[in-house]
Scaffold this active site. Structure first.
Site, PDB file in Angstrom:
ATOM      1  CE  LYS A  67      36.995  37.157  37.775  1.00  0.00           C
ATOM      2  NZ  LYS A  67      37.285  36.779  36.394  1.00  0.00           N
TER       3      LYS A  67
ATOM      4  CE  LYS B  36      36.185  40.182  34.886  1.00  0.00           C
ATOM      5  NZ  LYS B  36      36.451  39.610  33.555  1.00  0.00           N
TER       6      LYS B  36
HETATM    7 ZN   LIG Z   1      37.905  39.947  29.141  1.00  0.00          ZN
END
Ligand SMILES: [Zn+2]
Length: 327
Positions: A249, A196
């Site tokens: 992501k 992420k």
């Molecule tokens: Zn968070």
């Protein structure tokens, strides 16, 4: 053999020929719809930067989940927007918290639809960071793990089919696995937000989830967008800690890393087509610059082609509707 013996266009001549040799399929069963369930609304509360996406009361979330199921979507991914916050984010593991109540209500109404829950603290903390703060304002990784594990277990007790930690603390997958197993949820899978990135594309989400950090940013725990090899390391570490699926992501600017993670791990790979990516398409379509349906289906297909098994997208309902029309 080269031209003229080889003619690549031969297999592109008709729709049936193209369908016969198509390498990548997109289907509603691969798509996951994110939903914002808010204690602060009594119905549907539109999100200005994400046209077509609303903050939902629990009963509106049950309706939305019914639509998702009718369209053949595999799953919904729940984010909670609580009315009250505190320094440690204790609303995250409240058995009567907004996500826990929503998960129970949705599972009762739609037992077949998978409910995935986002596990993080940032929507629940007054400071908006994803973990516990030390006195000087940095996030204390190790002290956060227990709170994340507690949160994941409370989601499982509420009926979540899959828990999805998005905080980017080191060691959280193992901590959550341990807690789930100890609480009798040894069969509940973990979808780890493994890679992420600290991304500009999350802007609209922060309005939706009311989770903008009160100070600083998340670069001390989310990944540097310049680092691809580290993304692969993160995925392999999460696999070793017991993740059942890994995620990259954002999605659209990270196709290389979707492919790299897919090649490196044996786990299913999910991607998150995030709020800013959605907002760009919606804005361009509203301005008449892009044809929305063709653009969305091309983008989602590109994520499958890059290696995504699972696609989390705010376009999920629209895309599923278009895919059903096409067949
Ligand atoms: Zn968070």
């Amino acid at each position: 053999m080269a031209f003229p013996d080889t003619r690549m266009r031969r297999l592109r001549a008709t729709a049936n020929l193209r369908g016969l040799v198509r390498e990548t399929e997109l289907s509603p069963g691969r798509l996951v719809l994110p939903m914002f369930v808010a204690e602060t609304t009594s119905g549907r509360d539109p999100i200005a930067t994400m046209p077509g996406v609303d903050r939902l009361s629990i009963s509106a979330a049950v309706d939305e989940a019914g639509q998702a199921a009718a369209l053949g979507l595999a799953a919904v991914l729940l984010f909670g927007v609580p009315a009250d916050k505190d320094e440690h984010g204790s609303g995250a593991w409240d058995e009567e918290g907004v996500v826990q109540l929503a998960a129970r209500a949705i599972k009762q109404a739609q037992p077949q639809l998978l409910v995935i829950t986002d596990v993080c603290l940032c929507e629940y903390t007054t400071h908006g960071h994803c973990g516990v703060l030390r006195d000087e304002g940095t996030v204390d990784n190790d002290a956060t793990l227990e709170l994340l594990a507690r949160t994941a277990a409370s989601h499982a007790r509420a009926g979540a089919d899959v828990v999805a930690p998005s905080d980017m603390m080191d060691g959280r997958v193992a901590a959550i696995r341990h807690e789930l197993d100890a609480d009798g949820f040894g069969e509940t899978p973990i979808l780890a937000y493994s890679a992420k990135f600290a991304s500009a594309f999350y802007g609209p989400f922060r309005e939706a989830a009311d989770s903008t950090p009160a100070f600083g940013d998340r670069r001390a725990y989310q990944m540097d967008p310049a680092n691809g090899r580290a993304a692969v390391r993160e995925a392999l570490l999460d696999e070793a800690e017991g993740a059942d699926m890994v995620m990259v992501k954002p999605a659209l600017a990270y196709g290389d890393l979707i492919a790299a993670v897919k090649a490196a791990t044996r786990l299913p790979v999910a991607v998150y087509n995030v709020s800013g990516e959605y907002a760009m398409v919606k804005a361009a379509a509203a301005a008449g610059y892009l044809e929305e349906r063709a653009t969305v289906l091309e983008l989602l297909t590109s994520l499958r082609r890059a290696g995504a098994d699972v696609i989390v997208s705010y376009h999920a309902k629209d895309a599923a509707g278009w895919l059903l029309e096409r067949t």
